[in-house]
Design a protein around this motif. Structure first.
Motif, PDB file in Angstrom:
ATOM      1  N   ASP A   1      17.158  66.642  -5.810  1.00  0.00           N
ATOM      2  CA  ASP A   1      17.114  66.922  -7.258  1.00  0.00           C
ATOM      3  C   ASP A   1      15.704  66.831  -7.849  1.00  0.00           C
ATOM      4  OD1 ASP A   1      19.798  67.344  -7.236  1.00  0.00           O
ATOM      5  OD2 ASP A   1      20.345  65.410  -8.112  1.00  0.00           O
TER       6      ASP A   1
ATOM      7  N   GLU B   1      19.269  53.945  -6.188  1.00  0.00           N
ATOM      8  CA  GLU B   1      18.675  55.229  -6.566  1.00  0.00           C
ATOM      9  C   GLU B   1      17.419  54.966  -7.403  1.00  0.00           C
ATOM     10  OE1 GLU B   1      20.796  58.553  -5.312  1.00  0.00           O
ATOM     11  OE2 GLU B   1      20.946  58.688  -7.487  1.00  0.00           O
TER      12      GLU B   1
ATOM     13  N   GLY C   1      19.848  55.574 -12.535  1.00  0.00           N
ATOM     14  CA  GLY C   1      21.272  55.332 -12.453  1.00  0.00           C
ATOM     15  C   GLY C   1      21.820  54.452 -13.555  1.00  0.00           C
ATOM     16  N   ASN C   2      20.963  53.774 -14.301  1.00  0.00           N
ATOM     17  CA  ASN C   2      21.453  52.928 -15.381  1.00  0.00           C
ATOM     18  C   ASN C   2      21.012  53.460 -16.749  1.00  0.00           C
ATOM     19  OD1 ASN C   2      18.767  52.403 -15.023  1.00  0.00           O
ATOM     20  ND2 ASN C   2      18.942  50.180 -15.116  1.00  0.00           N
TER      21      ASN C   2
ATOM     22  N   THR D   1      23.113  59.929 -18.714  1.00  0.00           N
ATOM     23  CA  THR D   1      23.407  61.016 -17.782  1.00  0.00           C
ATOM     24  C   THR D   1      23.226  62.350 -18.498  1.00  0.00           C
ATOM     25  OG1 THR D   1      25.746  61.093 -18.365  1.00  0.00           O
ATOM     26  CG2 THR D   1      25.099  59.572 -16.596  1.00  0.00           C
ATOM     27  N   LYS D   2      23.271  63.427 -17.732  1.00  0.00           N
ATOM     28  CA  LYS D   2      23.145  64.755 -18.340  1.00  0.00           C
ATOM     29  C   LYS D   2      24.327  65.045 -19.266  1.00  0.00           C
ATOM     30  CE  LYS D   2      20.008  66.995 -15.180  1.00  0.00           C
ATOM     31  NZ  LYS D   2      19.665  68.195 -14.441  1.00  0.00           N
TER      32      LYS D   2
ATOM     33  N   GLN E   1      25.914  62.795 -21.107  1.00  0.00           N
ATOM     34  CA  GLN E   1      25.627  62.066 -22.345  1.00  0.00           C
ATOM     35  C   GLN E   1      24.526  62.749 -23.150  1.00  0.00           C
ATOM     36  OE1 GLN E   1      24.744  58.353 -20.404  1.00  0.00           O
ATOM     37  NE2 GLN E   1      26.715  57.444 -21.036  1.00  0.00           N
TER      38      GLN E   1
ATOM     39  N   TRP F   1      13.617  61.511 -20.695  1.00  0.00           N
ATOM     40  CA  TRP F   1      14.160  62.869 -20.570  1.00  0.00           C
ATOM     41  C   TRP F   1      13.326  63.779 -21.451  1.00  0.00           C
ATOM     42  CZ3 TRP F   1      17.524  64.404 -17.080  1.00  0.00           C
ATOM     43  CH2 TRP F   1      18.463  63.513 -16.571  1.00  0.00           C
TER      44      TRP F   1
ATOM     45  N   TYR G   1      15.008  57.225 -21.313  1.00  0.00           N
ATOM     46  CA  TYR G   1      16.052  57.426 -20.308  1.00  0.00           C
ATOM     47  C   TYR G   1      17.189  56.423 -20.459  1.00  0.00           C
ATOM     48  CZ  TYR G   1      18.372  57.302 -15.796  1.00  0.00           C
ATOM     49  OH  TYR G   1      19.317  57.294 -14.796  1.00  0.00           O
TER      50      TYR G   1
END
Length: 174
Positions: free
Chosen positions: A70, A91, A109-110, A113-114, A116, A144, A162
Motif C-alpha cells: 500500500d 503495522e 492501525g490506531n 481509517t479510510k 472514517q 492524512w 491521523y
C-alpha cells in the motif's frame, strides 16, 4: 471467356468479397492497436514503478519493516512517499520525503481509517467527490492529506491528524 470474331477476350468479372481477408485485416489492426496501447501504458507507468521499487529498497535498507504494501504518494509539498509494513507483528508506516534517503517510521492501525475519513468528509465538509487520501507527515506527526470536491464544485485540500482528525491545514475554493 468469351469469343468475338475468333478472338478470346477476357471479361472483367466482379471480384467476390473475401470475408477471411477482411477478418485477418481487422485482427491485425486490433493487435497493432492493442500492442501500441500496452507499450504506451508501460512507458507511462514505468516512472511510478521505478519510484516504488526505489522507495521499497530504501525502506528495507533503513528499517526493519517487512511485508511492504500500500504505497501512496502525496505531491503537496514535493513528493512524499508512504509505505505500510510490519515490524515485530505491528503495522507501521514509513515516510520518505522526495529523493531523500531519510525514513521516518510511525505506528499504524490506531488512527482514522479510510471509511472514517470518507464519513467525516461527507458529513463535516459536504464533499461531493474524494479525489485522494494519502498518508504523509506534517510537523513530525502522521497525517492524512486529502483532496476533495466541495458542495459548490470547488477543489479543496485538508491535512488531518491521523489519530484524531484534527485539522492542521485547509485550503478551500480552488
Amino acid at each position: 471467356m468469351e469469343i468475338h470474331d475468333n478472338l478470346r477476350v477476357n471479361m472483367a468479372r466482379p471480384k467476390r468479397f473475401s470475408w477471411s481477408k477482411f477478418f485477418v485485416i481487422i485482427l491485425a489492426f486490433v493487435i497493432v492497436i492493442g500492442a501500441g496501447l500496452a507499450i504506451y501504458a508501460y512507458l507511462a507507468l514505468r516512472p511510478m514503478a521505478k519510484a516504488e521499487s526505489n522507495v521499497q529498497a530504501v525502506v528495507k535498507q533503513k528499517t526493519q519493516l517487512t511485508n511492504l504494501h500500500d504505497m501512496t504518494v502525496d505531491y503537496r509539498d514535493g513528493s512524499t512517499y508512504a509505505v505500510i509494513g510490519s515490524e515485530n507483528g505491528k503495522e507501521k508506516v514509513a515516510i520518505i520525503h522526495g529523493k531523500s534517503s531519510k525514513v521516518k517510521v510511525f505506528d499504524f492501525g490506531n488512527g482514522m481509517t479510510k471509511v472514517q475519513l470518507k464519513a467525516k468528509l461527507k458529513g463535516d465538509y459536504q464533499a461531493k467527490k474524494i479525489y485522494s487520501a494519502n498518508l504523509s507527515e506534517y510537523q513530525n506527526a502522521l497525517v492524512w492529506e486529502l483532496s476533495y470536491q466541495g458542495k459548490d464544485g470547488s477543489l479543496n485540500y485538508l491535512t488531518l491528524d491521523y489519530k484524531n482528525g484534527t485539522v492542521y491545514r485547509a485550503v478551500n475554493g480552488l
